[in-house]
Design a protein around this motif. Structure first.
Motif, PDB file in Angstrom:
ATOM      1  N   GLU A  80       0.831  -1.207   0.000  1.00 52.20           N
ATOM      2  CA  GLU A  80       0.000   0.000   0.000  1.00 52.20           C
ATOM      3  C   GLU A  80       0.866   1.258   0.000  1.00 52.20           C
ATOM      4  O   GLU A  80       0.527   2.251  -0.660  1.00 52.20           O
ATOM      5  CB  GLU A  80      -0.928  -0.016   1.214  1.00 52.20           C
ATOM      6  N   LEU A  81       1.966   1.226   0.731  1.00 52.37           N
ATOM      7  CA  LEU A  81       2.883   2.369   0.742  1.00 52.37           C
ATOM      8  C   LEU A  81       3.531   2.554  -0.627  1.00 52.37           C
ATOM      9  O   LEU A  81       3.636   3.679  -1.129  1.00 52.37           O
ATOM     10  CB  LEU A  81       3.959   2.168   1.811  1.00 52.37           C
ATOM     11  N   LYS A  82       3.963   1.460  -1.230  1.00 52.28           N
ATOM     12  CA  LYS A  82       4.603   1.516  -2.544  1.00 52.28           C
ATOM     13  C   LYS A  82       3.675   2.145  -3.571  1.00 52.28           C
ATOM     14  O   LYS A  82       4.099   2.940  -4.415  1.00 52.28           O
ATOM     15  CB  LYS A  82       5.002   0.111  -2.982  1.00 52.28           C
ATOM     16  N   LYS A  83       2.399   1.830  -3.485  1.00 56.24           N
ATOM     17  CA  LYS A  83       1.420   2.411  -4.404  1.00 56.24           C
ATOM     18  C   LYS A  83       1.383   3.932  -4.280  1.00 56.24           C
ATOM     19  O   LYS A  83       1.318   4.659  -5.289  1.00 56.24           O
ATOM     20  CB  LYS A  83       0.038   1.822  -4.123  1.00 56.24           C
ATOM     21  N   LEU A  84       1.436   4.434  -3.052  1.00 51.67           N
ATOM     22  CA  LEU A  84       1.461   5.883  -2.825  1.00 51.67           C
ATOM     23  C   LEU A  84       2.724   6.496  -3.405  1.00 51.67           C
ATOM     24  O   LEU A  84       2.673   7.543  -4.080  1.00 51.67           O
ATOM     25  CB  LEU A  84       1.381   6.192  -1.330  1.00 51.67           C
ATOM     26  N   PHE A  85       3.863   5.858  -3.152  1.00 53.69           N
ATOM     27  CA  PHE A  85       5.142   6.388  -3.612  1.00 53.69           C
ATOM     28  C   PHE A  85       5.182   6.469  -5.144  1.00 53.69           C
ATOM     29  O   PHE A  85       5.653   7.460  -5.712  1.00 53.69           O
ATOM     30  CB  PHE A  85       6.292   5.524  -3.108  1.00 53.69           C
ATOM     31  N   LEU A  86       4.676   5.446  -5.790  1.00 55.82           N
ATOM     32  CA  LEU A  86       4.678   5.429  -7.262  1.00 55.82           C
ATOM     33  C   LEU A  86       3.751   6.487  -7.834  1.00 55.82           C
ATOM     34  O   LEU A  86       4.049   7.112  -8.857  1.00 55.82           O
ATOM     35  CB  LEU A  86       4.274   4.041  -7.774  1.00 55.82           C
ATOM     36  N   GLU A  87       2.625   6.715  -7.189  1.00 56.57           N
ATOM     37  CA  GLU A  87       1.677   7.715  -7.675  1.00 56.57           C
ATOM     38  C   GLU A  87       2.279   9.120  -7.627  1.00 56.57           C
ATOM     39  O   GLU A  87       1.999   9.966  -8.483  1.00 56.57           O
ATOM     40  CB  GLU A  87       0.390   7.673  -6.849  1.00 56.57           C
ATOM     41  N   VAL A  88       3.120   9.368  -6.640  1.00 56.58           N
ATOM     42  CA  VAL A  88       3.763  10.677  -6.518  1.00 56.58           C
ATOM     43  C   VAL A  88       4.964  10.781  -7.449  1.00 56.58           C
ATOM     44  O   VAL A  88       5.426  11.883  -7.751  1.00 56.58           O
ATOM     45  CB  VAL A  88       4.181  10.925  -5.045  1.00 56.58           C
ATOM     46  N   GLY A  89       5.465   9.655  -7.929  1.00 57.70           N
ATOM     47  CA  GLY A  89       6.579   9.667  -8.868  1.00 57.70           C
ATOM     48  C   GLY A  89       7.938   9.473  -8.244  1.00 57.70           C
ATOM     49  O   GLY A  89       8.959   9.818  -8.846  1.00 57.70           O
ATOM     50  N   PHE A  90       7.986   8.891  -7.042  1.00 54.40           N
ATOM     51  CA  PHE A  90       9.275   8.609  -6.419  1.00 54.40           C
ATOM     52  C   PHE A  90       9.943   7.436  -7.129  1.00 54.40           C
ATOM     53  O   PHE A  90       9.279   6.508  -7.608  1.00 54.40           O
ATOM     54  CB  PHE A  90       9.110   8.294  -4.933  1.00 54.40           C
ATOM     55  N   GLN A  91      11.267   7.467  -7.169  1.00 62.76           N
ATOM     56  CA  GLN A  91      12.017   6.466  -7.917  1.00 62.76           C
ATOM     57  C   GLN A  91      12.351   5.223  -7.096  1.00 62.76           C
ATOM     58  O   GLN A  91      12.421   4.118  -7.628  1.00 62.76           O
ATOM     59  CB  GLN A  91      13.331   7.088  -8.435  1.00 62.76           C
ATOM     60  N   ASP A  92      12.544   5.400  -5.794  1.00 63.04           N
ATOM     61  CA  ASP A  92      12.988   4.264  -4.993  1.00 63.04           C
ATOM     62  C   ASP A  92      12.667   4.505  -3.522  1.00 63.04           C
ATOM     63  O   ASP A  92      12.420   5.647  -3.102  1.00 63.04           O
ATOM     64  CB  ASP A  92      14.491   4.046  -5.172  1.00 63.04           C
ATOM     65  N   TYR A  93      12.688   3.435  -2.739  1.00 60.67           N
ATOM     66  CA  TYR A  93      12.480   3.552  -1.299  1.00 60.67           C
ATOM     67  C   TYR A  93      13.161   2.379  -0.603  1.00 60.67           C
ATOM     68  O   TYR A  93      13.496   1.359  -1.230  1.00 60.67           O
ATOM     69  CB  TYR A  93      10.993   3.570  -0.951  1.00 60.67           C
ATOM     70  N   LYS A  94      13.372   2.543   0.695  1.00 61.64           N
ATOM     71  CA  LYS A  94      14.014   1.500   1.491  1.00 61.64           C
ATOM     72  C   LYS A  94      13.326   1.446   2.847  1.00 61.64           C
ATOM     73  O   LYS A  94      13.139   2.471   3.492  1.00 61.64           O
ATOM     74  CB  LYS A  94      15.509   1.815   1.665  1.00 61.64           C
ATOM     75  N   ILE A  95      12.932   0.247   3.260  1.00 65.44           N
ATOM     76  CA  ILE A  95      12.274   0.062   4.554  1.00 65.44           C
ATOM     77  C   ILE A  95      13.205  -0.689   5.492  1.00 65.44           C
ATOM     78  O   ILE A  95      13.712  -1.759   5.157  1.00 65.44           O
ATOM     79  CB  ILE A  95      10.946  -0.709   4.410  1.00 65.44           C
TER      80      ILE A  95
END
Length: 361
Positions: free
Chosen positions: A332-347
């Motif tokens: 669910e978090l990844k979906k938000l990040f992609l919608e905003v256009g972020f390239q990458d994330y790390k948990i």
């Protein structure tokens, strides 16, 4: 037709246990509230050693007919990990007969007032009848399309309720401070997350508890606590820590990094996207190429978390109906990040409850 005709009696009895377990689950919370109202963790702490039932009721000045009740409540709390029953010598007995006494556990030590990591404010806020009573309205809330649980139970959203009731706002802020203090232990092991940054803006940072912790770790890091004007108007900064009033849905001050501690879970997906877009604008308007957003929130992971931990996280998720927020899974978090256009994330795991998420533009 009997719906349970094909079930064994033993299976029905097990089902009954599940029903009764949840039916009376509120008793756990009410016993904990009783414990805090009577300041029992503080009494045992000030006693300097495990305390016998006799000494406890004497300190509390409990009338004789209720001594048995105190014993039952303490037995229940001990069974649930808040106290440890130990044997001590009876100094008033020449035979040095041993008697039972109650010792603090880590859980009850976290409820002793005046300590650096005291969770008593969080506990009292969560168990306040006005706030906890909201969950009696979940049935009505289900059919109210755009209303939060607070709207249904209090007649207004939670933030407006706090703004109109300063005592409750103070109550809530104290609970958030106590929760943030617990993160001090965890952040010490995540210093690399903040290394190389020259500035960070703590969105919704209230009185700046988290920023002060970060500032103590990195005195040269410029920390900006950003919250609604009425929240920060009487607060003053020092050295590299400052307070700025504003609305995160309109803009966020520019910085190398934006910190969102316990913010995203307060809002639905639409509002989270707005917040994250403003965060992205804030870090893209700096000269640092390694700008990022740092999120501290609960991440639900039913597949890998133990049952008890998942149960707690799912309960916290229901708590967020008060504001139409939610605790999210990584998907669910990844979906938000992609919608905003972020390239990458790390948990990364921050502590047992929270995760630390770094989002890169």
């Amino acid at each position: 037709m009997d719906l349970l005709s094909e079930c064994k009696a033993s299976e029905m009895f097990e089902g009954q246990v599940v029903v009764y377990k949840h039916l009376y689950a509120y008793i756990d919370s009410m016993c904990l509230k009783w414990c805090l109202e009577l300041n029992i963790p503080d009494i045992i702490h000030n006693h300097g050693q495990p305390i016998s039932l006799h000494d406890l009721v004497s300190t509390l000045q409990v009338p004789p007919p209720k001594i048995g009740g105190v014993h039952r409540l303490m037995r229940h709390l001990a069974h649930n990990g808040f106290f440890r029953v130990v044997k001590i010598h009876d100094e008033n007995n020449d035979n040095e007969e041993e008697k039972e006494a109650y010792a603090l556990t880590v859980a009850s030590k976290l409820l002793v007032k005046g300590t650096e990591h005291c969770l008593a404010p969080m506990t009292k806020c969560a168990l306040d009848p006005t706030l906890s009573g909201a969950y009696h309205f979940l049935g009505k809330w289900t059919f109210e399309e755009n209303l939060t649980l607070a709207d249904v139970s209090l007649g207004t959203n939670l933030w407006e309720f706090f703004s109109k009731n300063p005592s409750y706002l103070s109550f809530f802020n104290e609970s958030m401070i106590s929760d943030s203090q617990m993160l001090k232990l965890a952040l010490q092991d995540h210093r690399p997350v903040f290394e190389g940054l020259e500035s960070i803006v703590d969105v919704g940072g209230a009185n700046g508890t988290i920023s002060k912790i970060i500032n103590a770790m990195f005195p040269e890091l410029k920390c900006i606590v950003f919250d609604l004007p009425h929240v920060v108007e009487n607060l003053s900064g020092s050295n590299n820590l400052s307070f700025v009033g504003g609305d995160m849905f309109h803009y966020i001050p520019h910085a190398d990094a934006v910190l969102l501690k316990g913010i995203l879970h307060d809002w639905d997906d639409e509002h989270c996207v707005k917040i994250l877009r403003n965060c992205k604008d804030a870090i893209l308007n700096t000269n640092v190429k390694k700008g990022k957003i740092i999120v501290i929130d609960t991440v639900i992971n039913e597949k890998s978390d133990e049952y008890e931990l998942t149960q707690m996280k799912l309960r916290m998720d229901i708590v967020m109906t008060n504001v139409n927020g939610k605790e999210r899974s990584e998907e669910e978090l990844k979906k938000l990040f992609l919608e905003v256009g972020f390239q990458d994330y790390k948990i990364s795991p921050l502590n047992v409850i929270y995760s630390l998420i770094e989002i890169y533009p």
